[in-house]
Scaffold this motif. Sequence first.
Motif, PDB file in Angstrom:
ATOM      1  N   PHE A 302       0.822  -1.213   0.000  1.00 41.20           N
ATOM      2  CA  PHE A 302       0.000   0.000   0.000  1.00 41.20           C
ATOM      3  C   PHE A 302       0.852   1.258   0.000  1.00 41.20           C
ATOM      4  CE2 PHE A 302      -2.993  -3.167   1.554  1.00 41.20           C
ATOM      5  CZ  PHE A 302      -4.136  -2.837   0.834  1.00 41.20           C
ATOM      6  N   ALA A 303       2.073   1.179   0.515  1.00 42.23           N
ATOM      7  CA  ALA A 303       2.959   2.349   0.517  1.00 42.23           C
ATOM      8  C   ALA A 303       3.298   2.781  -0.902  1.00 42.23           C
ATOM      9  CB  ALA A 303       4.231   2.051   1.302  1.00 42.23           C
ATOM     10  N   GLY A 304       3.289   1.836  -1.824  1.00 43.43           N
ATOM     11  CA  GLY A 304       3.604   2.163  -3.213  1.00 43.43           C
ATOM     12  C   GLY A 304       2.590   3.076  -3.864  1.00 43.43           C
ATOM     13  N   THR A 305       1.407   3.147  -3.293  1.00 40.89           N
ATOM     14  CA  THR A 305       0.360   4.002  -3.884  1.00 40.89           C
ATOM     15  C   THR A 305       0.678   5.484  -3.727  1.00 40.89           C
ATOM     16  OG1 THR A 305      -0.946   4.024  -1.829  1.00 40.89           O
ATOM     17  CG2 THR A 305      -1.379   2.254  -3.402  1.00 40.89           C
ATOM     18  N   THR A 306       1.605   5.822  -2.836  1.00 45.40           N
ATOM     19  CA  THR A 306       1.943   7.229  -2.623  1.00 45.40           C
ATOM     20  C   THR A 306       3.055   7.702  -3.559  1.00 45.40           C
ATOM     21  OG1 THR A 306       3.608   6.735  -0.927  1.00 45.40           O
ATOM     22  CG2 THR A 306       1.323   6.968  -0.193  1.00 45.40           C
ATOM     23  N   LEU A 307       3.621   6.779  -4.356  1.00 41.05           N
ATOM     24  CA  LEU A 307       4.724   7.125  -5.253  1.00 41.05           C
ATOM     25  C   LEU A 307       4.225   7.387  -6.668  1.00 41.05           C
ATOM     26  CD1 LEU A 307       7.315   4.386  -4.182  1.00 41.05           C
ATOM     27  CD2 LEU A 307       7.114   6.718  -3.290  1.00 41.05           C
ATOM     28  N   CYS A 308       5.034   8.098  -7.427  1.00 43.56           N
ATOM     29  CA  CYS A 308       4.785   8.259  -8.860  1.00 43.56           C
ATOM     30  C   CYS A 308       5.461   7.101  -9.598  1.00 43.56           C
ATOM     31  CB  CYS A 308       5.348   9.582  -9.352  1.00 43.56           C
ATOM     32  SG  CYS A 308       4.535  11.034  -8.654  1.00 43.56           S
ATOM     33  N   GLY A 309       5.074   6.886 -10.846  1.00 49.30           N
ATOM     34  CA  GLY A 309       5.660   5.812 -11.624  1.00 49.30           C
ATOM     35  C   GLY A 309       7.158   5.943 -11.765  1.00 49.30           C
ATOM     36  N   SER A 310       7.636   7.175 -11.889  1.00 52.92           N
ATOM     37  CA  SER A 310       9.068   7.405 -12.032  1.00 52.92           C
ATOM     38  C   SER A 310       9.832   7.019 -10.772  1.00 52.92           C
ATOM     39  CB  SER A 310       9.333   8.883 -12.349  1.00 52.92           C
ATOM     40  OG  SER A 310       8.757   9.722 -11.350  1.00 52.92           O
ATOM     41  N   GLU A 311       9.136   7.057  -9.628  1.00 50.55           N
ATOM     42  CA  GLU A 311       9.759   6.672  -8.363  1.00 50.55           C
ATOM     43  C   GLU A 311       9.613   5.177  -8.096  1.00 50.55           C
ATOM     44  OE1 GLU A 311       8.936  10.364  -5.436  1.00 50.55           O
ATOM     45  OE2 GLU A 311       7.129   9.458  -6.292  1.00 50.55           O
ATOM     46  N   HIS A 312       8.539   4.590  -8.590  1.00 53.05           N
ATOM     47  CA  HIS A 312       8.209   3.214  -8.238  1.00 53.05           C
ATOM     48  C   HIS A 312       8.821   2.188  -9.187  1.00 53.05           C
ATOM     49  CE1 HIS A 312       5.699  -0.418  -7.629  1.00 53.05           C
ATOM     50  NE2 HIS A 312       5.592   0.026  -6.379  1.00 53.05           N
ATOM     51  N   ASN A 313       9.018   2.542 -10.453  1.00 43.94           N
ATOM     52  CA  ASN A 313       9.504   1.565 -11.433  1.00 43.94           C
ATOM     53  C   ASN A 313      10.876   1.003 -11.059  1.00 43.94           C
ATOM     54  OD1 ASN A 313       7.236   1.903 -12.947  1.00 43.94           O
ATOM     55  ND2 ASN A 313       8.177   3.238 -14.479  1.00 43.94           N
ATOM     56  N   ASP A 314      11.041  -0.300 -11.275  1.00 44.10           N
ATOM     57  CA  ASP A 314      12.324  -0.965 -11.048  1.00 44.10           C
ATOM     58  C   ASP A 314      13.095  -1.015 -12.369  1.00 44.10           C
ATOM     59  OD1 ASP A 314      11.821  -1.601  -8.311  1.00 44.10           O
ATOM     60  OD2 ASP A 314      10.543  -3.259  -8.951  1.00 44.10           O
ATOM     61  N   GLU A 315      14.130  -0.197 -12.485  1.00 44.89           N
ATOM     62  CA  GLU A 315      14.897  -0.138 -13.734  1.00 44.89           C
ATOM     63  C   GLU A 315      15.799  -1.368 -13.867  1.00 44.89           C
ATOM     64  OE1 GLU A 315      16.960   3.574 -13.685  1.00 44.89           O
ATOM     65  OE2 GLU A 315      15.184   4.704 -14.331  1.00 44.89           O
ATOM     66  N   PHE A 316      15.955  -1.827 -15.105  1.00 45.31           N
ATOM     67  CA  PHE A 316      16.764  -3.017 -15.385  1.00 45.31           C
ATOM     68  C   PHE A 316      18.225  -2.651 -15.618  1.00 45.31           C
ATOM     69  CE2 PHE A 316      12.528  -4.474 -16.846  1.00 45.31           C
ATOM     70  CZ  PHE A 316      12.428  -5.624 -16.079  1.00 45.31           C
ATOM     71  N   PHE A 317      19.108  -3.620 -15.345  1.00 48.43           N
ATOM     72  CA  PHE A 317      20.516  -3.516 -15.715  1.00 48.43           C
ATOM     73  C   PHE A 317      21.055  -4.942 -15.872  1.00 48.43           C
ATOM     74  CE2 PHE A 317      20.854  -4.397 -11.258  1.00 48.43           C
ATOM     75  CZ  PHE A 317      22.102  -4.973 -11.046  1.00 48.43           C
ATOM     76  N   THR A 318      22.230  -5.076 -16.469  1.00 48.53           N
ATOM     77  CA  THR A 318      22.879  -6.373 -16.636  1.00 48.53           C
ATOM     78  C   THR A 318      24.044  -6.460 -15.662  1.00 48.53           C
ATOM     79  OG1 THR A 318      22.294  -6.397 -18.985  1.00 48.53           O
ATOM     80  CG2 THR A 318      23.985  -7.946 -18.245  1.00 48.53           C
ATOM     81  N   ASP A 319      24.049  -7.475 -14.798  1.00 50.37           N
ATOM     82  CA  ASP A 319      25.102  -7.572 -13.782  1.00 50.37           C
ATOM     83  C   ASP A 319      26.379  -8.172 -14.368  1.00 50.37           C
ATOM     84  OD1 ASP A 319      24.745 -10.325 -13.936  1.00 50.37           O
ATOM     85  OD2 ASP A 319      23.768 -10.518 -11.994  1.00 50.37           O
ATOM     86  N   GLU A 320      27.372  -8.383 -13.490  1.00 46.48           N
ATOM     87  CA  GLU A 320      28.681  -8.847 -13.958  1.00 46.48           C
ATOM     88  C   GLU A 320      28.663 -10.265 -14.488  1.00 46.48           C
ATOM     89  OE1 GLU A 320      28.551  -9.363  -9.416  1.00 46.48           O
ATOM     90  OE2 GLU A 320      27.818  -7.968 -10.970  1.00 46.48           O
ATOM     91  N   HIS A 321      27.572 -11.006 -14.190  1.00 49.57           N
ATOM     92  CA  HIS A 321      27.443 -12.374 -14.684  1.00 49.57           C
ATOM     93  C   HIS A 321      26.583 -12.457 -15.948  1.00 49.57           C
ATOM     94  CE1 HIS A 321      29.286 -13.627 -10.944  1.00 49.57           C
ATOM     95  NE2 HIS A 321      28.361 -12.996 -10.259  1.00 49.57           N
ATOM     96  N   GLY A 322      26.190 -11.292 -16.459  1.00 49.51           N
ATOM     97  CA  GLY A 322      25.386 -11.256 -17.670  1.00 49.51           C
ATOM     98  C   GLY A 322      23.907 -11.536 -17.428  1.00 49.51           C
ATOM     99  N   ARG A 323      23.463 -11.445 -16.180  1.00 52.60           N
ATOM    100  CA  ARG A 323      22.058 -11.692 -15.859  1.00 52.60           C
ATOM    101  C   ARG A 323      21.298 -10.374 -15.805  1.00 52.60           C
ATOM    102  NH1 ARG A 323      20.582 -14.246 -10.959  1.00 52.60           N
ATOM    103  NH2 ARG A 323      19.185 -15.713 -12.000  1.00 52.60           N
ATOM    104  N   ILE A 324      20.088 -10.384 -16.298  1.00 51.91           N
ATOM    105  CA  ILE A 324      19.231  -9.203 -16.223  1.00 51.91           C
ATOM    106  C   ILE A 324      18.704  -9.078 -14.800  1.00 51.91           C
ATOM    107  CG2 ILE A 324      17.096  -8.139 -17.035  1.00 51.91           C
ATOM    108  CD1 ILE A 324      17.542  -9.532 -19.717  1.00 51.91           C
ATOM    109  N   ARG A 325      18.911  -7.917 -14.184  1.00 50.58           N
ATOM    110  CA  ARG A 325      18.500  -7.668 -12.802  1.00 50.58           C
ATOM    111  C   ARG A 325      17.734  -6.356 -12.729  1.00 50.58           C
ATOM    112  NH1 ARG A 325      21.921  -9.543  -8.915  1.00 50.58           N
ATOM    113  NH2 ARG A 325      20.273  -8.784  -7.504  1.00 50.58           N
ATOM    114  N   THR A 326      17.197  -6.046 -11.559  1.00 49.73           N
ATOM    115  CA  THR A 326      16.566  -4.747 -11.330  1.00 49.73           C
ATOM    116  C   THR A 326      17.338  -4.019 -10.241  1.00 49.73           C
ATOM    117  OG1 THR A 326      15.012  -5.649  -9.683  1.00 49.73           O
ATOM    118  CG2 THR A 326      14.288  -5.591 -11.984  1.00 49.73           C
ATOM    119  N   ARG A 327      17.498  -2.699 -10.414  1.00 46.04           N
ATOM    120  CA  ARG A 327      18.288  -1.911  -9.460  1.00 46.04           C
ATOM    121  C   ARG A 327      17.547  -1.765  -8.131  1.00 46.04           C
ATOM    122  NH1 ARG A 327      22.647  -0.030 -12.010  1.00 46.04           N
ATOM    123  NH2 ARG A 327      22.543   0.265 -14.274  1.00 46.04           N
ATOM    124  N   THR A 328      16.255  -1.691  -8.176  1.00 45.40           N
ATOM    125  CA  THR A 328      15.423  -1.648  -6.974  1.00 45.40           C
ATOM    126  C   THR A 328      14.476  -2.845  -7.024  1.00 45.40           C
ATOM    127  OG1 THR A 328      13.883  -0.182  -8.143  1.00 45.40           O
ATOM    128  CG2 THR A 328      15.542   0.867  -6.733  1.00 45.40           C
TER     129      THR A 328
END
Length: 432
Positions: A302-328
Amino acid sequence: MASSSLSTKPFLGSSRTHSFSRLPSDLRPSPHISFRSSKLKKLQIQAAGSTYGNYFRVTTYGESHGGGVGCIIDGCPPRLPLSEADMQVELDRRRPGQSRITTPRKETDTCKILSGISEEVTTGTPISVFVPNTDQRGNDYSEMSMAYRPSHADATYDMKYGARAVQGGGRSSARETIGRVAAGAVAKKILKTLAGTEILAYVSQVHNVVLPEDLVDPYTLTLDQIESNIVRCPNPEYAEKMINAIDVVRVRGDSVGGVVTCIVRRCPRGLGSPVFDKLEAELAKAAMSLPATKGFEFGSGFAGTTLCGSEHNDEFFTDEHGRIRTRTNRSGGIQGGISNGEIINMRIAFKPTSTIARKQHTVTREKKETELIARGRHDPCVVPRAVPMVEAMVALVLVDQLMAQYAQCNLFPINPDLQEPLSLPRLEPANV
């Protein structure tokens, strides 16, 4: 072919009954409705409510003050090393009489595996587990056989079935969860063996005492930290505050509720299915099937309802092992109903224990108002003992989903560019 009849009862009110006489004869209702026996079979309703799972199916049985409780586990993979000791570890965490903040009922909850095991490995056939009740006090419930306990299941069981097991609440008692915890121990072992998956739950709130989220690191949290105190809070300072909060209400015959937080580490990617069988939906159903549950939050909740999409979205990145991960990880390890490999986290709210040693207003089965002081032995706060129950239900969901994933998406060669293989180690004869 034989036929049978069901007699219809008149509608309430004589005027409605006589009003049918004004209708044309071909529109008047027949006093009898006949069915052929073949159609009657289609109308039969199968007993429901005590079984969970599609591939890894668990059925629990027994009442809190009957001869015993247990479960039947069907669909367990064969050749899994398994013993009663594997289950007993989890049952000991759930059993009553552990400390002053739990029910004083004395039960060893010693389990016995009656089938499905040969030479200490599973055979692939149904596993039957039985735990006897040894400290029943059915007489404690004699007064409550006629008067409904407020906020308990007494009244609704009567409303549904027209009969109920009076002693201890029968199937609505938390003692039913013994079967879940025993089966959950098997599920945990499968998940740990095949994927290295770990499931850890802990108490994050008791009454008004709330453990700050940033005081627990989900990546380093250990079972020893959780089990280091009687309230199962991994932070010693807040654990003491929670114990004091329970003690305050315990001595005056009252109760409090709280929250259990559960995390899953190294959950395989791809578990869950779109639309109706989303993984978080299955987890919510499983968690909310536990006694005394009143709320479920997943990820940011329910705490997520107070955020904007730009704050709530989990951005992707590729880690050192080549796996797709999320920063948050505000998604809580699940996106689109499917696990993404990040830590899964959820919170389950438990209400204050319904049975308290204080006078309350209620009604009898004859619908007469009365007062009741409930007897028996009950937890002043169910949350500490709910921890292994939550872990068990999460494990049952994940192992069922793991089997579904393997059956559908790993039956043929995977797409190595997008999918990861399930790590399925072979058990060598020496290990078995």
